[in-house]
Scaffold this active site. Structure first.
Site, short mmCIF file in Angstrom:
data_model
loop_
_atom_site.label_atom_id
_atom_site.label_comp_id
_atom_site.label_asym_id
_atom_site.label_seq_id
_atom_site.Cartn_x
_atom_site.Cartn_y
_atom_site.Cartn_z
N SER A 1 -7.94 -3.57 -3.76
CA SER A 1 -7.20 -4.61 -4.57
C SER A 1 -6.15 -5.07 -3.46
CB SER A 1 -6.77 -4.53 -5.69
OG SER A 1 -6.16 -5.23 -6.40
N HIS B 1 1.89 -12.26 -0.15
CA HIS B 1 3.06 -13.15 -0.72
C HIS B 1 3.55 -13.21 0.65
CE1 HIS B 1 2.79 -12.69 -5.14
NE2 HIS B 1 2.92 -11.40 -4.82
N HIS C 1 -4.82 -13.35 -3.19
CA HIS C 1 -5.50 -12.02 -4.25
C HIS C 1 -6.90 -11.92 -3.88
CE1 HIS C 1 -7.47 -10.77 -7.62
NE2 HIS C 1 -6.68 -9.59 -7.32
N ASN D 1 -9.89 -8.49 -4.61
CA ASN D 1 -10.59 -7.23 -5.00
C ASN D 1 -12.08 -6.99 -4.95
OD1 ASN D 1 -11.43 -6.73 -7.99
ND2 ASN D 1 -9.78 -8.33 -8.00
N ARG E 1 -14.73 -3.82 -6.67
CA ARG E 1 -14.42 -2.75 -7.32
C ARG E 1 -16.01 -2.26 -7.69
NH1 ARG E 1 -12.54 -7.03 -9.82
NH2 ARG E 1 -13.27 -7.53 -11.72
#
Length: 304
Positions: free
Chosen positions: A94, A98, A108, A110, A112
């Site tokens: 993840s 910024h 962003h 991620n 999983r």
């Protein structure tokens, strides 16, 4: 690969973390990631990597975790009550970046894998992931290139995959209390087990490996644009929306806190500076108003 090969997924995720960190360090040209390896008291651990004070990246984190436990947290069984009481293993990469320059969007991503082991039953597995882009002073060119990379990653798996996961992203990264999207979207998927394990894993690899191809050219195009205090103030104000979403809605944050994860790693997604201003409104005709009027609602970026 005809069975659940958790170790293959883990090895790929560790390599993905390495590759993304190397690419971001190269684009920044100044800062490097600091790594903390940690162990979770309830089982498992991870590698947290944080970068701060860069020429391009003000603060960012690229985390890997692999945790397991004897009891699923409530956030994992909300939609699957039949799994309550079973053990689990969850792993993922993840990241949140910024940037310093308000003309470079926050990003962003991620990926999983979750495996549940119900009492007396066969393992139940699913993948999840995606990525989204949060600009402050947006450029349509960047939105198009970002979504083009997402579409291309999905294309080998069916024509319906990108539109479906693009819509899911628009709906998921939506601040209901603000009536606005977090940014311009991208991809979001969860509970992915519609194909066999090998195909699902190939899809997750395609998504994870396309992130840097999508984001790095945008960083390169925008990182040298001149900005001043006005742009920085607006960036801090809009970062407040990022904080609101992550603390109120984000499933990963909620799962991490409920499962006893490492708090510093879970909250590394928060920006270094943010502020809230009562009843702020953009000036008519301003670049800030342009964001609200044309970018903070779902739209098809790939239509000519």
């Amino acid at each position: 690969m005809t069975t659940i090969d958790v170790e293959a997924v883990k090895n790929w995720m560790l390599q993905l973390q390495d590759d993304i960190c190397a690419g971001l360090e190269e684009e920044d040209g100044q800062a490097v990631f600091r790594q903390d390896s940690w162990q979770r008291p309830g089982g498992g651990g991870g590698r947290t990597r944080v970068i701060t004070g860069g020429a391009v990246i003000e603060k960012g984190g690229v985390n890997f975790s692999d945790v397991h436990g004897d009891k699923l947290p409530p956030s994992a069984t909300a939609h699957r009550p039949e799994l309550a009481g079973g053990s689990f293993r969850a792993m993922g990469v993840s990241l949140v970046i910024h940037p310093r320059n308000p003309y470079v969007p926050t990003s962003h991503a991620n990926v999983r894998l979750f495996v549940a082991y119900p009492d007396g039953g066969e393992p139940v597995w699913w993948f999840g992931g995606g990525y989204d882009l949060t600009p402050y002073y947006p450029f349509e060119e960047d939105c198009i290139s970002w979504h083009s990379a997402a579409r291309d990653a999905c294309a080998p798996f069916g024509e319906d995959v990108y539109p479906r996961y693009k819509q899911w992203c628009d709906e998921y990264f939506y601040l209901k209390h603000r009536h606005e999207t977090r940014g311009v979207g991208g991809l979001f998927f969860d509970d992915l087990n519609q194909w066999d394990f090998e195909t699902c894993f190939r899809f997750v690899r395609a998504v994870g490996e396309s992130y840097l191809r999508a984001y790095r050219p945008i960083m390169a195009r925008r990182k040298n644009i001149t900005y001043g205090e006005r742009e920085l103030s607006f960036q801090r104000y809009r970062r407040g929306r990022y904080v609101e979403f992550n603390l109120v809605y984000d499933r990963g944050t909620i799962f991490g806190l409920q499962s006893g994860g490492r708090t510093e790693s879970i909250l590394m997604s928060l920006p270094p500076e943010a502020h809230w201003q009562y009843d702020w409104q953009p000036e008519p005709g301003s670049p800030e108003e342009e964001l609200y009027l044309h970018y903070l609602q779902a739209r098809d970026w790939l239509q000519p």
